[in-house]
Design a protein around this motif. Structure first.
Motif, PDB file in Angstrom:
ATOM      1  N   MET A   1      19.114  49.335  37.358  1.00 15.85           N
ATOM      2  CA  MET A   1      17.735  49.464  37.819  1.00 15.85           C
ATOM      3  C   MET A   1      17.488  50.785  38.552  1.00 15.85           C
ATOM      4  N   GLY A   2      18.555  51.579  38.730  1.00 11.28           N
ATOM      5  CA  GLY A   2      18.390  52.894  39.338  1.00 11.28           C
ATOM      6  C   GLY A   2      18.648  52.946  40.826  1.00 11.28           C
ATOM      7  N   PHE A   3      19.512  52.055  41.331  1.00  9.74           N
ATOM      8  CA  PHE A   3      19.854  52.065  42.755  1.00  9.74           C
ATOM      9  C   PHE A   3      21.367  52.207  42.929  1.00  9.74           C
ATOM     10  N   PRO A   4      21.934  53.379  42.578  1.00  7.16           N
ATOM     11  CA  PRO A   4      23.390  53.553  42.648  1.00  7.16           C
ATOM     12  C   PRO A   4      23.948  53.430  44.059  1.00  7.16           C
ATOM     13  N   ILE A   5      23.166  53.783  45.083  1.00  8.58           N
ATOM     14  CA  ILE A   5      23.648  53.695  46.459  1.00  8.58           C
ATOM     15  C   ILE A   5      23.933  52.248  46.839  1.00  8.58           C
ATOM     16  N   LEU A   6      23.131  51.318  46.299  1.00  4.22           N
ATOM     17  CA  LEU A   6      23.371  49.899  46.568  1.00  4.22           C
ATOM     18  C   LEU A   6      24.660  49.447  45.889  1.00  4.22           C
ATOM     19  N   GLY A   7      24.952  50.034  44.735  1.00  4.92           N
ATOM     20  CA  GLY A   7      26.219  49.750  44.073  1.00  4.92           C
ATOM     21  C   GLY A   7      27.395  50.259  44.886  1.00  4.92           C
ATOM     22  N   PHE A   8      27.213  51.397  45.551  1.00  5.02           N
ATOM     23  CA  PHE A   8      28.278  51.963  46.387  1.00  5.02           C
ATOM     24  C   PHE A   8      28.574  51.049  47.567  1.00  5.02           C
ATOM     25  N   ILE A   9      27.541  50.420  48.132  1.00  5.71           N
ATOM     26  CA  ILE A   9      27.746  49.473  49.235  1.00  5.71           C
ATOM     27  C   ILE A   9      28.606  48.302  48.766  1.00  5.71           C
ATOM     28  N   GLY A  10      28.342  47.815  47.560  1.00  7.19           N
ATOM     29  CA  GLY A  10      29.149  46.740  47.002  1.00  7.19           C
ATOM     30  C   GLY A  10      30.594  47.164  46.843  1.00  7.19           C
ATOM     31  N   LEU A  11      30.800  48.419  46.446  1.00  9.07           N
ATOM     32  CA  LEU A  11      32.154  48.957  46.299  1.00  9.07           C
ATOM     33  C   LEU A  11      32.891  48.957  47.636  1.00  9.07           C
ATOM     34  N   VAL A  12      32.196  49.367  48.691  1.00 13.19           N
ATOM     35  CA  VAL A  12      32.803  49.400  50.028  1.00 13.19           C
ATOM     36  C   VAL A  12      33.165  47.989  50.491  1.00 13.19           C
ATOM     37  N   LEU A  13      32.276  47.033  50.242  1.00 14.16           N
ATOM     38  CA  LEU A  13      32.556  45.646  50.626  1.00 14.16           C
ATOM     39  C   LEU A  13      33.761  45.096  49.870  1.00 14.16           C
ATOM     40  N   SER A  14      33.850  45.405  48.585  1.00 12.12           N
ATOM     41  CA  SER A  14      34.982  44.943  47.781  1.00 12.12           C
ATOM     42  C   SER A  14      36.281  45.557  48.288  1.00 12.12           C
ATOM     43  N   PHE A  15      36.224  46.847  48.595  1.00  9.61           N
ATOM     44  CA  PHE A  15      37.414  47.501  49.132  1.00  9.61           C
ATOM     45  C   PHE A  15      37.839  46.858  50.447  1.00  9.61           C
ATOM     46  N   ALA A  16      36.857  46.569  51.297  1.00  9.04           N
ATOM     47  CA  ALA A  16      37.158  46.020  52.622  1.00  9.04           C
ATOM     48  C   ALA A  16      37.880  44.672  52.529  1.00  9.04           C
ATOM     49  N   TRP A  17      37.343  43.737  51.732  1.00 13.86           N
ATOM     50  CA  TRP A  17      37.970  42.414  51.709  1.00 13.86           C
ATOM     51  C   TRP A  17      39.336  42.450  51.025  1.00 13.86           C
ATOM     52  N   GLN A  18      39.456  43.254  49.954  1.00 12.58           N
ATOM     53  CA  GLN A  18      40.743  43.331  49.276  1.00 12.58           C
ATOM     54  C   GLN A  18      41.792  44.014  50.138  1.00 12.58           C
ATOM     55  N   ALA A  19      41.384  45.033  50.872  1.00  6.69           N
ATOM     56  CA  ALA A  19      42.323  45.735  51.749  1.00  6.69           C
ATOM     57  C   ALA A  19      42.794  44.823  52.879  1.00  6.69           C
ATOM     58  N   PHE A  20      41.869  44.112  53.529  1.00  5.41           N
ATOM     59  CA  PHE A  20      42.245  43.206  54.616  1.00  5.41           C
ATOM     60  C   PHE A  20      43.078  42.031  54.101  1.00  5.41           C
ATOM     61  N   ALA A  21      42.699  41.489  52.941  1.00  5.53           N
ATOM     62  CA  ALA A  21      43.465  40.378  52.371  1.00  5.53           C
ATOM     63  C   ALA A  21      44.860  40.852  51.971  1.00  5.53           C
ATOM     64  N   GLY A  22      44.940  42.056  51.422  1.00  2.22           N
ATOM     65  CA  GLY A  22      46.251  42.614  51.074  1.00  2.22           C
ATOM     66  C   GLY A  22      47.124  42.795  52.302  1.00  2.22           C
ATOM     67  N   PHE A  23      46.528  43.259  53.384  1.00  6.20           N
ATOM     68  CA  PHE A  23      47.264  43.435  54.633  1.00  6.20           C
ATOM     69  C   PHE A  23      47.757  42.087  55.172  1.00  6.20           C
ATOM     70  N   LYS A  24      46.895  41.075  55.094  1.00  6.00           N
ATOM     71  CA  LYS A  24      47.275  39.736  55.559  1.00  6.00           C
ATOM     72  C   LYS A  24      48.434  39.181  54.732  1.00  6.00           C
ATOM     73  N   LEU A  25      48.355  39.367  53.410  1.00  4.20           N
ATOM     74  CA  LEU A  25      49.416  38.876  52.537  1.00  4.20           C
ATOM     75  C   LEU A  25      50.734  39.595  52.845  1.00  4.20           C
ATOM     76  N   TYR A  26      50.639  40.900  53.037  1.00  4.85           N
ATOM     77  CA  TYR A  26      51.850  41.672  53.356  1.00  4.85           C
ATOM     78  C   TYR A  26      52.483  41.191  54.654  1.00  4.85           C
ATOM     79  N   LYS A  27      51.647  40.871  55.630  1.00  8.65           N
ATOM     80  CA  LYS A  27      52.149  40.364  56.913  1.00  8.65           C
ATOM     81  C   LYS A  27      52.844  39.008  56.759  1.00  8.65           C
ATOM     82  N   LEU A  28      52.411  38.211  55.791  1.00  9.07           N
ATOM     83  CA  LEU A  28      53.067  36.922  55.555  1.00  9.07           C
ATOM     84  C   LEU A  28      54.534  37.121  55.160  1.00  9.07           C
ATOM     85  N   GLY A  29      54.825  38.284  54.574  1.00 10.05           N
ATOM     86  CA  GLY A  29      56.200  38.580  54.178  1.00 10.05           C
ATOM     87  C   GLY A  29      57.039  39.099  55.323  1.00 10.05           C
TER      88      GLY A  29
END
Length: 220
Positions: free
Chosen positions: A192-220
């Motif tokens: 629809m022509g709103f790439p900046i809104l797509g970038f926000i989604g990218l940041v949110l995806s990075f945030a949860w995956q990074a934190f979840a990855g860190f949590k999983l690593y700590k379990l080890g």
């Protein structure tokens, strides 16, 4: 949560994979912005000079393959809380990864089409190869969009299960659910022509995956 040595190794590898996968997506986008690479790929430009765009998508494949190992850790750590939901999420997640790989494979095939396009003896043959490339790119866009929808549907389920666990906590659970819901609509926002809104989604995806990855690593 008591974790035996075998699971510790899995969680370490899975957590590192999930974090690295999220990081690769960010690097991919930075490369796209830095090189001013047009997405979706323009067919004619790609056929004339296919090396960089194809290399870029091969780089994305690495991150998408790492998602599989990341899902293994998420499933193992959350299945005792809700096995049915996690099994469904894992199925959606793995299907999404497979569809991503298929879509990237379509882009890689453009390398051989490019050779035929460049060596074509007539304009009519070049036009045919160009039409084939346009169809291939459109098909890969469809596969990638469907994969993103499935991946974020899985993300929402994972976040919902996280809300009820002590391992990941409510804050990460809410972040994961929000990221999944928001990014679910990202492809349509970009169209629809709103790439900046797509970038926000990218940041949110990075945030949860990074934190979840860190949590999983700590379990080890």
């Amino acid at each position: 949560m008591n974790v035996n040595q075998t699971w510790k190794n899995l969680y370490k590898a899975s957590g590192l994979s999930l974090f690295t996968s999220a990081l690769i997506v960010i690097i991919f986008v930075l490369f796209v912005i830095g090189t001013q690479q047009t997405l979706p790929l323009p067919a004619e430009e790609t056929l004339e000079d296919p090396v960089f765009p194809i290399a870029l998508f091969i780089f994305a494949v690495i991150g998408e393959m790492l998602l599989m190992l990341g899902m293994l850790g998420l499933y193992s750590s959350l299945k005792d809380d809700n096995q049915t939901s996690m099994l469904f999420a894992a199925t959606l997640w793995i299907t999404a990864v497979i569809m991503f790989l298929v879509s990237r494979g379509l882009i890689i095939t453009l390398l051989s089409v490019s050779d035929m396009y460049i060596s074509a003896a007539s304009e009519s043959m070049k036009t045919s190869y160009l039409a084939l490339a346009e169809y291939t790119i459109e098909l890969q866009n469809t596969f990638a969009t469907m994969a993103l929808i499935l991946l974020n549907a899985a993300t929402i389920i994972i976040g919902w299960v996280m809300l009820k666990t002590k391992i990941f906590g409510e804050r990460l659970g809410y972040l994961t659910v929000i990221a999944g819901i928001y990014t679910l609509f990202t492809p349509f926002l970009v169209i629809m022509g709103f790439p900046i809104l797509g970038f926000i989604g990218l940041v949110l995806s990075f945030a949860w995956q990074a934190f979840a990855g860190f949590k999983l690593y700590k379990l080890g």
